[in-house]
Design a protein around this motif. Structure first.
Motif, PDB file in Angstrom:
ATOM      1  N   MET A   1      22.173  -8.861  50.917  1.00  0.00           N
ATOM      2  CA  MET A   1      23.138  -8.694  49.911  1.00  0.00           C
ATOM      3  C   MET A   1      24.550  -9.606  50.145  1.00  0.00           C
ATOM      4  SD  MET A   1      25.357  -5.180  49.323  1.00  0.00           S
ATOM      5  CE  MET A   1      24.021  -4.219  48.710  1.00  0.00           C
ATOM      6  N   THR A   2      24.661 -10.332  49.052  1.00  0.00           N
ATOM      7  CA  THR A   2      25.629 -11.215  49.125  1.00  0.00           C
ATOM      8  C   THR A   2      27.046 -10.486  48.990  1.00  0.00           C
ATOM      9  OG1 THR A   2      26.860 -13.041  47.814  1.00  0.00           O
ATOM     10  CG2 THR A   2      25.916 -11.316  46.399  1.00  0.00           C
ATOM     11  N   THR A   3      28.035 -11.487  49.726  1.00  0.00           N
ATOM     12  CA  THR A   3      29.696 -10.628  49.903  1.00  0.00           C
ATOM     13  C   THR A   3      30.364 -11.762  49.096  1.00  0.00           C
ATOM     14  OG1 THR A   3      29.729 -12.060  51.773  1.00  0.00           O
ATOM     15  CG2 THR A   3      29.141  -9.645  52.279  1.00  0.00           C
ATOM     16  N   ALA A   4      29.757 -12.555  48.254  1.00  0.00           N
ATOM     17  CA  ALA A   4      30.972 -13.495  47.466  1.00  0.00           C
ATOM     18  C   ALA A   4      31.805 -12.602  46.516  1.00  0.00           C
ATOM     19  CB  ALA A   4      29.859 -14.470  46.714  1.00  0.00           C
ATOM     20  N   THR A   5      32.969 -13.009  46.267  1.00  0.00           N
ATOM     21  CA  THR A   5      33.761 -12.162  45.447  1.00  0.00           C
ATOM     22  C   THR A   5      34.233 -13.160  44.287  1.00  0.00           C
ATOM     23  OG1 THR A   5      35.687 -12.597  46.700  1.00  0.00           O
ATOM     24  CG2 THR A   5      34.352 -10.624  47.144  1.00  0.00           C
ATOM     25  N   ALA A   8      32.159 -16.743  40.184  1.00  0.00           N
ATOM     26  CA  ALA A   8      30.928 -17.497  39.978  1.00  0.00           C
ATOM     27  C   ALA A   8      29.878 -16.464  40.456  1.00  0.00           C
ATOM     28  CB  ALA A   8      30.768 -18.705  40.944  1.00  0.00           C
ATOM     29  N   ALA A   9      30.117 -15.763  41.462  1.00  0.00           N
ATOM     30  CA  ALA A   9      29.206 -14.681  41.852  1.00  0.00           C
ATOM     31  C   ALA A   9      29.000 -13.506  40.735  1.00  0.00           C
ATOM     32  CB  ALA A   9      29.837 -13.907  43.206  1.00  0.00           C
ATOM     33  N   LEU A  10      29.983 -13.235  40.050  1.00  0.00           N
ATOM     34  CA  LEU A  10      29.832 -12.241  38.912  1.00  0.00           C
ATOM     35  C   LEU A  10      29.125 -12.594  37.672  1.00  0.00           C
ATOM     36  CD1 LEU A  10      30.675  -9.468  38.318  1.00  0.00           C
ATOM     37  CD2 LEU A  10      32.682 -10.366  36.978  1.00  0.00           C
ATOM     38  N   LEU A  11      29.321 -14.065  37.523  1.00  0.00           N
ATOM     39  CA  LEU A  11      28.994 -14.686  36.320  1.00  0.00           C
ATOM     40  C   LEU A  11      27.581 -15.420  36.057  1.00  0.00           C
ATOM     41  CD1 LEU A  11      32.474 -15.802  34.728  1.00  0.00           C
ATOM     42  CD2 LEU A  11      31.016 -13.572  34.274  1.00  0.00           C
ATOM     43  N   SER A 127      31.302   3.372  34.921  1.00  0.00           N
ATOM     44  CA  SER A 127      30.592   3.927  35.757  1.00  0.00           C
ATOM     45  C   SER A 127      29.604   3.224  36.573  1.00  0.00           C
ATOM     46  CB  SER A 127      30.040   5.284  35.203  1.00  0.00           C
ATOM     47  OG  SER A 127      30.896   6.208  34.600  1.00  0.00           O
ATOM     48  N   MET A 128      28.987   2.261  35.926  1.00  0.00           N
ATOM     49  CA  MET A 128      27.807   1.549  36.389  1.00  0.00           C
ATOM     50  C   MET A 128      28.334   0.282  37.352  1.00  0.00           C
ATOM     51  SD  MET A 128      25.174   1.280  33.107  1.00  0.00           S
ATOM     52  CE  MET A 128      24.380   2.692  32.612  1.00  0.00           C
ATOM     53  N   ILE A 129      29.352   0.024  37.347  1.00  0.00           N
ATOM     54  CA  ILE A 129      29.983  -1.170  38.061  1.00  0.00           C
ATOM     55  C   ILE A 129      29.693  -1.108  39.401  1.00  0.00           C
ATOM     56  CG2 ILE A 129      32.185  -2.250  38.930  1.00  0.00           C
ATOM     57  CD1 ILE A 129      32.969  -2.345  35.956  1.00  0.00           C
ATOM     58  N   ARG A 130      29.969   0.180  40.002  1.00  0.00           N
ATOM     59  CA  ARG A 130      29.844   0.359  41.582  1.00  0.00           C
ATOM     60  C   ARG A 130      28.393   0.663  41.821  1.00  0.00           C
ATOM     61  NH1 ARG A 130      30.374   5.352  39.119  1.00  0.00           N
ATOM     62  NH2 ARG A 130      29.081   7.228  40.164  1.00  0.00           N
ATOM     63  N   LEU A 131      27.365   0.767  40.966  1.00  0.00           N
ATOM     64  CA  LEU A 131      26.058   0.871  40.892  1.00  0.00           C
ATOM     65  C   LEU A 131      25.291  -0.517  40.950  1.00  0.00           C
ATOM     66  CD1 LEU A 131      25.165   3.884  38.990  1.00  0.00           C
ATOM     67  CD2 LEU A 131      25.780   3.841  41.328  1.00  0.00           C
ATOM     68  N   VAL A 132      25.699  -1.548  40.537  1.00  0.00           N
ATOM     69  CA  VAL A 132      25.081  -2.814  40.238  1.00  0.00           C
ATOM     70  C   VAL A 132      25.887  -4.158  40.911  1.00  0.00           C
ATOM     71  CG1 VAL A 132      23.893  -2.259  38.242  1.00  0.00           C
ATOM     72  CG2 VAL A 132      26.010  -3.310  38.171  1.00  0.00           C
ATOM     73  N   PHE A 133      26.978  -3.619  41.298  1.00  0.00           N
ATOM     74  CA  PHE A 133      27.685  -5.037  41.952  1.00  0.00           C
ATOM     75  C   PHE A 133      28.317  -4.608  43.565  1.00  0.00           C
ATOM     76  CE2 PHE A 133      28.831  -5.777  37.130  1.00  0.00           C
ATOM     77  CZ  PHE A 133      27.848  -6.787  37.149  1.00  0.00           C
ATOM     78  N   ASP A 134      28.391  -5.680  44.238  1.00  0.00           N
ATOM     79  CA  ASP A 134      28.757  -5.394  45.425  1.00  0.00           C
ATOM     80  C   ASP A 134      30.451  -4.945  45.208  1.00  0.00           C
ATOM     81  OD1 ASP A 134      26.796  -6.210  46.683  1.00  0.00           O
ATOM     82  OD2 ASP A 134      27.087  -8.291  46.881  1.00  0.00           O
ATOM     83  N   GLU A 135      31.098  -4.266  46.048  1.00  0.00           N
ATOM     84  CA  GLU A 135      32.458  -3.804  45.963  1.00  0.00           C
ATOM     85  C   GLU A 135      33.252  -4.986  45.794  1.00  0.00           C
ATOM     86  OE1 GLU A 135      35.502  -0.656  48.150  1.00  0.00           O
ATOM     87  OE2 GLU A 135      33.579  -1.012  49.107  1.00  0.00           O
ATOM     88  N   GLY A 136      32.955  -6.057  46.533  1.00  0.00           N
ATOM     89  CA  GLY A 136      34.059  -7.140  46.324  1.00  0.00           C
ATOM     90  C   GLY A 136      34.161  -7.525  44.818  1.00  0.00           C
ATOM     91  N   TRP A 138      34.044  -5.735  42.073  1.00  0.00           N
ATOM     92  CA  TRP A 138      34.492  -4.494  41.378  1.00  0.00           C
ATOM     93  C   TRP A 138      35.817  -4.957  40.507  1.00  0.00           C
ATOM     94  CZ3 TRP A 138      33.831   0.410  44.506  1.00  0.00           C
ATOM     95  CH2 TRP A 138      32.433   0.593  44.862  1.00  0.00           C
ATOM     96  N   PRO A 139      36.963  -5.445  41.033  1.00  0.00           N
ATOM     97  CA  PRO A 139      37.985  -5.836  40.259  1.00  0.00           C
ATOM     98  C   PRO A 139      37.479  -6.831  39.023  1.00  0.00           C
ATOM     99  CG  PRO A 139      38.532  -5.739  42.790  1.00  0.00           C
ATOM    100  CD  PRO A 139      37.020  -5.563  42.482  1.00  0.00           C
ATOM    101  N   ARG A 140      36.913  -7.957  39.414  1.00  0.00           N
ATOM    102  CA  ARG A 140      36.709  -8.748  38.294  1.00  0.00           C
ATOM    103  C   ARG A 140      35.781  -8.122  37.310  1.00  0.00           C
ATOM    104  NH1 ARG A 140      37.874 -12.401  42.710  1.00  0.00           N
ATOM    105  NH2 ARG A 140      39.057 -14.012  41.831  1.00  0.00           N
ATOM    106  N   ALA A 141      34.794  -7.425  37.652  1.00  0.00           N
ATOM    107  CA  ALA A 141      33.871  -6.910  36.712  1.00  0.00           C
ATOM    108  C   ALA A 141      34.804  -5.832  35.795  1.00  0.00           C
ATOM    109  CB  ALA A 141      32.935  -6.007  37.357  1.00  0.00           C
ATOM    110  N   MET A 142      35.742  -5.086  36.337  1.00  0.00           N
ATOM    111  CA  MET A 142      36.441  -4.417  35.560  1.00  0.00           C
ATOM    112  C   MET A 142      37.405  -5.203  34.459  1.00  0.00           C
ATOM    113  SD  MET A 142      36.825  -1.076  35.916  1.00  0.00           S
ATOM    114  CE  MET A 142      36.259   0.288  37.370  1.00  0.00           C
ATOM    115  N   ALA A 143      38.088  -6.467  35.053  1.00  0.00           N
ATOM    116  CA  ALA A 143      38.682  -6.915  34.291  1.00  0.00           C
ATOM    117  C   ALA A 143      37.688  -7.822  33.144  1.00  0.00           C
ATOM    118  CB  ALA A 143      39.420  -8.294  34.899  1.00  0.00           C
ATOM    119  N   LEU A 144      36.673  -8.028  33.431  1.00  0.00           N
ATOM    120  CA  LEU A 144      35.911  -8.669  32.162  1.00  0.00           C
ATOM    121  C   LEU A 144      35.457  -7.842  31.186  1.00  0.00           C
ATOM    122  CD1 LEU A 144      33.799 -11.087  31.552  1.00  0.00           C
ATOM    123  CD2 LEU A 144      32.120 -10.017  32.831  1.00  0.00           C
ATOM    124  N   ILE A 145      35.179  -6.611  31.406  1.00  0.00           N
ATOM    125  CA  ILE A 145      34.816  -5.551  30.707  1.00  0.00           C
ATOM    126  C   ILE A 145      35.935  -4.967  29.828  1.00  0.00           C
ATOM    127  CG2 ILE A 145      34.032  -3.056  30.496  1.00  0.00           C
ATOM    128  CD1 ILE A 145      32.075  -3.354  32.599  1.00  0.00           C
TER     129      ILE A 145
END
Length: 484
Positions: A1-5, A8-11, A127-136, A138-145
């Protein structure tokens, strides 16, 4: 499991496709909101139903509330992949009904189905962010959405305006269907079939949902006839039912809000009241495209973008305000109501004018930006106080309550706006005279109602000063607003 935050790791790679699927659901819901606001004057011109103009928003939002509240149970019972697919199917069916609507009644039915699916598409990704992404991530995924609402203020009016100007409003709904199917396919391929988390029992506050739906329907039904007695009766019934919500919420174990939220001595009540008053003031934008087209002879495209200036001002105000230090944040929160009231007052002066001058159009535009900016200045700090004033065990319900309160206020605000407009002559005598009168009364009364913010916001600041400091980490985590 990657720990990149990083971004680039998100997109990139599989995460990029997952991000596209989740952000796409919120984008569909958000774009649809501004698209329909823009094309609605053209819809009424074609199939009639001016009496029910505000119903397109009120019932859509009520259904969105139900979809949003049911999203957790849907996710738990169906799993991410199937839950997202069901949401997409419901939304697409609603689009199809709207595109084929022969009259306003069928269109409102389609909008209600759309709202249910849109509410699910809006809530599930968070609700799905925590299920499909590493915790690191989460903040960027929230901002993107969350950023999809900003994109929607650019895309929605453009798409709706183009179709409206070519008298092809039905095609605007048809276009959403294949786009929805693409995101559904992407979600089916990229999202997990089942959640890896242990299933928790999810309760649904059905009594409160039913009562809130009845509140909005009572106010909306009261607005059908331009009769003060009929309108007053609808408003009275709505207020009685709203009091019933208050009583049930205070005693029911299946709560929509944190414990003691509605206590007059608690810290949360003035926060929720401030949030609600701000959102109610913003619901006046529902009528702005119609007023601009009828009174100022603007094209659907221009009218749609001017109406969207409220949302743009909200985003800009929040971006500026969210990074302020504590004392500056308190000042920004106190200045927010000034901008809101001044903006609505400017709208009351300039929207009813029929001169079509550049000065009046600039006055309308400045008013829209002021209202949104005022909300944006205060909103991040109101949200942080919601989270800061509940115990850790109630953080989840407190976070969900932010969206719940916002949607409820939107539904009630739109229903009330419809009542004021119809009573002021929107439908009788209608036309230029009716639209001008309706605009003056709507923005004037909403400016007066928003003046209550001077009381509620000061209560928020005072109680926060007495009870302690806001958690700075929470402030940074909620810097991006959720737009209606």
């Amino acid at each position: 499991m990657t720990t990149a935050t990083g971004w680039a790791a998100l997109l990139l790679g599989k995460n990029g496709l997952r991000s596209l699927a989740l952000a796409g659901g919120v984008a569909l819901h958000a774009i649809n909101v501004y698209l329909v606001t823009t094309i609605l004057p053209s819809v009424v011109k074609d199939i009639g139903g001016l009496d029910y103009y505000a119903w397109n928003t009120t019932l859509f939002v009520v259904a969105s509330i139900i979809g949003s509240v049911l999203s957790a149970k849907c996710l738990t019972g169906l799993g991410p992949k199937l839950a997202y697919a069901v949401a997409g199917v419901i939304f697409a069916i609603g689009c199809g009904i709207c595109s084929l609507a022969p009259d306003m009644g069928v269109l409102i039915l389609g909008r209600t189905v759309q709202g249910l699916g849109g509410g699910l598409l809006f809530a599930l990704p968070y609700s799905m962010i925590r299920l499909v992404f590493d915790e690191g991530l989460w903040p960027r995924a929230m901002a993107l959405i969350s950023g999809m609402w900003g994109a929607a203020t650019l895309i929605g009016p453009a798409v709706g305006g183009v179709f409206a100007q070519y008298d092809a409003w039905r095609a605007a709904f048809w276009v959403l269907i294949p786009v929805t199917l693409v995101f559904m396919l992407l979600a089916t391929l990229m999202l997990p079939k089942k959640s890896t988390e242990p299933r928790a029992k999810v309760s649904v506050p059905m009594v409160q949902l039913a009562l809130l739906t009845a509140v909005v329907l009572a106010i909306s039904l009261g607005s059908i006839k331009p009769s003060p007695l009929f309108n007053g009766l609808g408003l009275l019934v709505g207020l009685v039912l709203l009091y019933a919500v208050y009583r049930v919420e205070g005693s029911d174990k299946h709560r929509m809000l944190p414990k003691n939220s509605l206590s007059s001595h608690g810290a949360l009540l003035p926060i929720y009241l401030s949030m609600s008053l701000m959102v109610i003031g913003m619901t006046s934008e529902v009528f702005v495209p119609y007023f601009l087209q009828v009174l100022h002879l603007q094209t659907p495209l221009v009218a749609g973008y001017i109406a969207a200036l409220m949302a743009a001002g909200w985003t800009l105000g929040a971006l500026y305000s969210s990074s302020l230090a504590r004392e500056s944040a308190n000042r920004a929160t106190l200045y927010g109501p000034v901008f809101v009231v001044v903006g609505l007052a400017l709208a009351c002066i300039f929207v009813p004018q029929t001169t079509g001058s550049l000065l009046s159009l600039c006055g309308v535009s400045v008013g829209m930006v002021c209202v949104g900016t005022g909300i944006g200045l205060a909103w991040p700090h109101l949200l942080t106080r919601v989270l800061a004033n509940v115990p850790d065990a109630e953080k989840d319900i407190a976070g969900a309550s932010i969206t719940t309160v916002q949607l409820i206020a939107t539904a009630i605000g739109a229903a009330l706006a419809g009542m004021i407009a119809n009573l002021a002559g929107f439908t009788t005598p209608g036309g230029v005279e009716g639209a001008s009168s309706a605009a003056a009364w709507l923005f004037g009364l909403y400016a007066l109602l928003s003046a209550l913010l001077f009381i509620t916001v000061r209560q928020v600041i005072r109680r926060d000063t007495v009870e302690g400091h806001v958690d700075r980490d929470v402030l940074l985590a909620t810097e991006k607003p959720e737009l209606p």
